[in-house]
Design a protein around this motif. Structure first.
Motif, PDB file in Angstrom:
ATOM      1  N   ASP A 247      -5.449 -17.484  22.389  1.00  0.00           N
ATOM      2  CA  ASP A 247      -6.307 -16.417  21.874  1.00  0.00           C
ATOM      3  C   ASP A 247      -7.789 -16.753  22.004  1.00  0.00           C
ATOM      4  O   ASP A 247      -8.620 -15.854  22.135  1.00  0.00           O
ATOM      5  CB  ASP A 247      -5.982 -16.133  20.408  1.00  0.00           C
TER       6      ASP A 247
ATOM      7  N   GLU B  71      -9.408 -17.802  24.410  1.00  0.00           N
ATOM      8  CA  GLU B  71      -9.970 -17.417  25.710  1.00  0.00           C
ATOM      9  C   GLU B  71      -9.839 -15.920  25.998  1.00  0.00           C
ATOM     10  O   GLU B  71     -10.256 -15.445  27.057  1.00  0.00           O
ATOM     11  CB  GLU B  71      -9.290 -18.191  26.848  1.00  0.00           C
ATOM     12  N   LEU B  72      -9.250 -15.163  25.095  1.00  0.00           N
ATOM     13  CA  LEU B  72      -9.036 -13.732  25.352  1.00  0.00           C
ATOM     14  C   LEU B  72     -10.322 -12.971  25.631  1.00  0.00           C
ATOM     15  O   LEU B  72     -10.321 -12.013  26.407  1.00  0.00           O
ATOM     16  CB  LEU B  72      -8.293 -13.075  24.188  1.00  0.00           C
ATOM     17  N   SER B  73     -11.428 -13.392  25.046  1.00  0.00           N
ATOM     18  CA  SER B  73     -12.692 -12.676  25.261  1.00  0.00           C
ATOM     19  C   SER B  73     -13.110 -12.709  26.738  1.00  0.00           C
ATOM     20  O   SER B  73     -13.731 -11.765  27.226  1.00  0.00           O
ATOM     21  CB  SER B  73     -13.801 -13.247  24.382  1.00  0.00           C
TER      22      SER B  73
ATOM     23  N   ALA C 174     -11.027 -12.578  29.333  1.00  0.00           N
ATOM     24  CA  ALA C 174     -10.212 -11.553  29.985  1.00  0.00           C
ATOM     25  C   ALA C 174     -10.703 -10.159  29.608  1.00  0.00           C
ATOM     26  O   ALA C 174     -10.791  -9.264  30.462  1.00  0.00           O
ATOM     27  CB  ALA C 174      -8.746 -11.733  29.605  1.00  0.00           C
ATOM     28  N   GLN C 175     -11.034  -9.982  28.344  1.00  0.00           N
ATOM     29  CA  GLN C 175     -11.533  -8.680  27.894  1.00  0.00           C
ATOM     30  C   GLN C 175     -12.835  -8.327  28.600  1.00  0.00           C
ATOM     31  O   GLN C 175     -13.037  -7.174  28.995  1.00  0.00           O
ATOM     32  CB  GLN C 175     -11.718  -8.673  26.379  1.00  0.00           C
TER      33      GLN C 175
ATOM     34  N   VAL D 173      -4.141  -5.740  24.400  1.00  0.00           N
ATOM     35  CA  VAL D 173      -3.740  -7.131  24.245  1.00  0.00           C
ATOM     36  C   VAL D 173      -2.320  -7.122  23.711  1.00  0.00           C
ATOM     37  O   VAL D 173      -2.047  -6.548  22.657  1.00  0.00           O
ATOM     38  CB  VAL D 173      -4.697  -7.868  23.283  1.00  0.00           C
TER      39      VAL D 173
ATOM     40  N   LEU E 275      -3.253  -7.707  28.701  1.00  0.00           N
ATOM     41  CA  LEU E 275      -3.845  -9.024  28.491  1.00  0.00           C
ATOM     42  C   LEU E 275      -2.946  -9.773  27.525  1.00  0.00           C
ATOM     43  O   LEU E 275      -2.443  -9.184  26.567  1.00  0.00           O
ATOM     44  CB  LEU E 275      -5.228  -8.920  27.858  1.00  0.00           C
ATOM     45  N   CYS E 276      -2.730 -11.050  27.790  1.00  0.00           N
ATOM     46  CA  CYS E 276      -1.938 -11.831  26.846  1.00  0.00           C
ATOM     47  C   CYS E 276      -2.110 -13.313  27.099  1.00  0.00           C
ATOM     48  O   CYS E 276      -2.671 -13.729  28.115  1.00  0.00           O
ATOM     49  CB  CYS E 276      -0.461 -11.448  26.891  1.00  0.00           C
ATOM     50  N   THR E 277      -1.611 -14.083  26.150  1.00  0.00           N
ATOM     51  CA  THR E 277      -1.598 -15.523  26.316  1.00  0.00           C
ATOM     52  C   THR E 277      -0.420 -15.901  27.215  1.00  0.00           C
ATOM     53  O   THR E 277       0.531 -15.146  27.363  1.00  0.00           O
ATOM     54  CB  THR E 277      -1.461 -16.234  24.963  1.00  0.00           C
TER      55      THR E 277
END
Length: 183
Positions: free
Chosen positions: A72, A74-76, A78-79, A91, A105-107
């Motif tokens: 989570d 690193e999600l920013s 991808a966003q 997500v 988007l996902c881990t």
């Protein structure tokens, strides 16, 4: 890419479950990964944005695109890429529901069992994969070997979710596991 070379005949997933891969034959050959290293996150996001726009220009629907990160945290990244490409996205959570017309988007942990025509695997930086906090938490060599094995397996499984296109990105220095993908 050959699974046996990366994983061996018996593997453990991140939850410690063991699977025997002997005698398993894949009917699919995955795409050769495009692996790119960037000086900073902004460069990585810009490149993934262009890659996403190229997939859309080819006529690929957004729901056939997945963007994966290690955790989570690193999600920013991808966003930022999907927002810059003006792609609708969501997500994924534990329900792992894909929605028509929307990129996912996902881990990497949620990737098992999914399949997308195109996957961007972002933030494959050193200390993210393998996750530095997991390495620092082990006390002996056997546990350290297990951490490296499960982290490598996590990346490999996530990469194998791509059917036609696979882009793997990192900020320099990249994960030591990226060398395995280049062979």
């Amino acid at each position: 890419m050959q699974a046996d070379r990366l994983l061996g005949p018996e593997v453990s997933d991140v939850d410690g479950n063991r699977e025997d891969r002997r005698g398993t034959i894949s009917v699919f050959n995955g795409p050769v990964p495009v692996i790119r290293t960037f000086a900073d996150i902004a460069g990585e996001v810009a490149a993934v944005t262009q890659w996403l726009l190229a997939r859309i220009a080819e006529g690929m629907p957004p729901h056939e695109i997945g963007i994966f990160v290690r955790s989570d945290a690193e999600l920013s990244r991808a966003q930022a890429a999907v927002q810059a490409a003006a792609l609708p996205y969501h997500v994924l959570d534990d329900t792992v529901e894909i929605t028509a017309g929307i990129a996912s988007l996902c881990t990497m942990h949620l990737a098992k069992g999914l399949e997308f025509r195109a996957i961007a695997m972002m933030a494959c930086d050193d200390e993210i994969i393998p996750l530095q906090s997991r390495i620092e938490s082990v006390a002996d060599k056997a546990d350290l070997d297990e951490v490296y094995s499960t982290e490598r397996h996590l990346l490999y499984v996530a990469c194998t979710r791509a059917r036609d296109h696979l882009m793997v990105t990192c900020v320099d220095p990249g994960s030591e596991f990226l060398e395995d993908l280049q062979r």
